[in-house]
Enzyme design. Structure first.
Site, mmCIF file in Angstrom:
data_model
loop_
_atom_site.group_PDB
_atom_site.id
_atom_site.type_symbol
_atom_site.label_atom_id
_atom_site.label_comp_id
_atom_site.label_asym_id
_atom_site.label_seq_id
_atom_site.Cartn_x
_atom_site.Cartn_y
_atom_site.Cartn_z
ATOM 1 N N ILE A 1 0.872 -1.168 0.000
ATOM 2 C CA ILE A 1 0.000 0.000 0.000
ATOM 3 C C ILE A 1 0.911 1.220 0.000
ATOM 4 C CG2 ILE A 1 -1.948 -1.143 1.121
ATOM 5 C CD1 ILE A 1 -1.196 0.144 3.745
ATOM 6 N N ASP A 2 0.396 2.354 -0.436
ATOM 7 C CA ASP A 2 1.231 3.549 -0.580
ATOM 8 C C ASP A 2 1.905 3.924 0.737
ATOM 9 O OD1 ASP A 2 0.430 3.689 -3.197
ATOM 10 O OD2 ASP A 2 -0.949 5.369 -2.911
ATOM 11 N N ASN A 3 3.073 4.561 0.620
ATOM 12 C CA ASN A 3 3.793 5.008 1.809
ATOM 13 C C ASN A 3 2.935 5.908 2.688
ATOM 14 O OD1 ASN A 3 5.982 3.659 0.713
ATOM 15 N ND2 ASN A 3 6.957 5.510 -0.067
#
Length: 413
Positions: A203-205
């Site tokens: 998942i995105d940072n």
């Protein structure tokens, strides 16, 4: 980042036989490497301060290797179109068939196979003459890793996997230049595991929430298969800046590696379909300034901050930045999303500005469409530094036999 070609058998910290083939850093790389790689005998004639400086730089190189920021290939990959004449000259010099035939390390390999890039893992690793080395001298850092109570973020531990409530501002499995400051590394240490955890999905940072980390290579493969076969269900909570109607939302994403991700409401051949389902959308107060500051949310001057809209989203396809791009595409960017919200604000100020939106234009050629995509991408901002209002709130698989929740998102705490 800069690139080197080894001109003689060398170990990466203590040898002096390194040639620079790029000039893409703020300091003098040739001086940097000539200092770092000089042998100990040459240091004896220098002052104590000079020796200390050299020691510091050697430790710096060792740290870069520890971070995973140094890569090598047996044969230099083909230079990009932006390469200088000097870089092209070096490439041709070290990839001549007459030169490659003399190198025992590539015997039995095709040139393409020998151009595969690997990480340097040890400071004293020996590299052969002609080896290509890429050094990321300023790795992307994740200081949030040192602020988190990682044990408190563990949701479940089984023999096969660990479920983590990933904090925003961290990377699940690392970046090209940093595999040290990651959820995998810090969760493994928190659990005192002798075998490091493995990444099964991303998942995105800037996103928080449920992430499954495998404890074995076999279960990593098992979970990858479940994802491919669409056995894994992921639900997200997104705090949008405007109302989002419930139902299935479909867009088409430009197949381009870099961000921002450009999406179209109309079908475009070769673009990837993106689908999500908004299950619920309810109005809630916009987080106050102190809460946003506490969680590192950037202020992007959205025109109306009285209310926001908490959406529960079922992700039907799993594209990079999909929820962020799709919600922005319907005029409801995620709170704190410094990349996509500026483009929505530009569209609000000048209706029809988005060439792929509701009033999108017709293109006479693919080149014209690509130019429009680049111009629209320029209206976007930079990636958020820490967090946005997006949480992977639930993950389940095997028809709900395995079901996990992340707890309240930051804006509801």
């Amino acid at each position: 980042m800069f690139r080197l070609v080894i001109s003689g058998t060398a170990d990466l910290v203590n040898s002096a036989s390194v040639r620079v083939d790029s000039a893409n850093t703020r300091f003098n790389k040739f001086e940097f490497w000539s200092t770092v790689v000089n042998s100990g005998s040459k240091w004896k004639s220098k002052s104590v301060n000079a020796v200390r400086q050299n020691d510091t730089k050697i430790r710096y190189v060792a740290d870069l290797i520890h971070f995973g920021a140094v890569h090598y290939a047996l044969v230099c990959p083909k230079p990009p179109l932006t390469a200088s004449s000097e870089e092209i000259k070096l490439y041709k010099e070290f990839t001549k068939p007459s030169v490659l035939r003399k190198r025992p390390s590539i015997k039995g390999k095709t040139v393409r196979e020998a151009q595969n890039t690997f990480r340097v893992t040890q400071p004293d690793q020996l590299v052969e003459a002609g080896t290509y080395v890429r050094v990321h001298v300023r790795p992307k850092r994740f200081p949030r890793c040192y602020e988190v109570d990682w044990k408190s973020r563990i949701i479940a531990v089984t023999e096969s996997y660990v479920v983590l409530n990933k904090p925003a501002g961290t990377s699940v499995g690392g970046t090209t230049d940093n595999i040290e400051e990651t959820c995998v590394t810090f969760a493994s240490r928190a659990l005192e595991l002798t075998t490091p955890l493995r990444t099964t999905h991303q998942i995105d940072n800037c996103t928080e929430g449920c992430v499954v980390l495998a404890r074995t290579k076999d279960y990593c493969s098992v979970f990858h298969r479940k994802i491919r076969e669409k056995q894994v269900k992921k639900l997200y909570l997104a705090l949008a800046a405007a109302y989002v109607p419930c139902g299935v939302m479909t867009h088409y994403m430009r197949p381009f590696r870099k961000s921002p991700k450009i999406i179209s409401e109309r079908f475009i051949k070769g673009w990837n379909v993106c689908q999500l389902e908004v299950l619920d959308c309810r109005r809630v107060p916009w987080p106050d300034a102190l809460v946003e500051e506490k969680y590192g949310i950037e202020n992007i001057d959205w025109p109306n901050k009285e209310f926001a809209y908490e959406c529960k989203v079922n992700l039907l396809t799993g594209r990079t930045h999909q929820i962020r791009a799709q919600l922005a595409g319907c005029g409801a960017p995620i709170v704190g999303d410094s990349m996509y919200m500026p483009a929505v604000m530009a569209e609000l100020a000048s209706s029809g500005l988005n060439p792929f939106g509701k009033y999108g234009k017709q293109f006479e050629s693919e080149a014209e469409r690509e130019l429009a995509a680049e111009e629209w991408a320029a209206k976007h901002g930079k990636e958020p530094r820490v967090a946005i209002a997006l949480q992977a709130c639930q993950i389940s698989w095997d028809e709900g036999d395995h079901f996990y929740e992340a707890g309240p998102p930051w804006w509801a705490q």
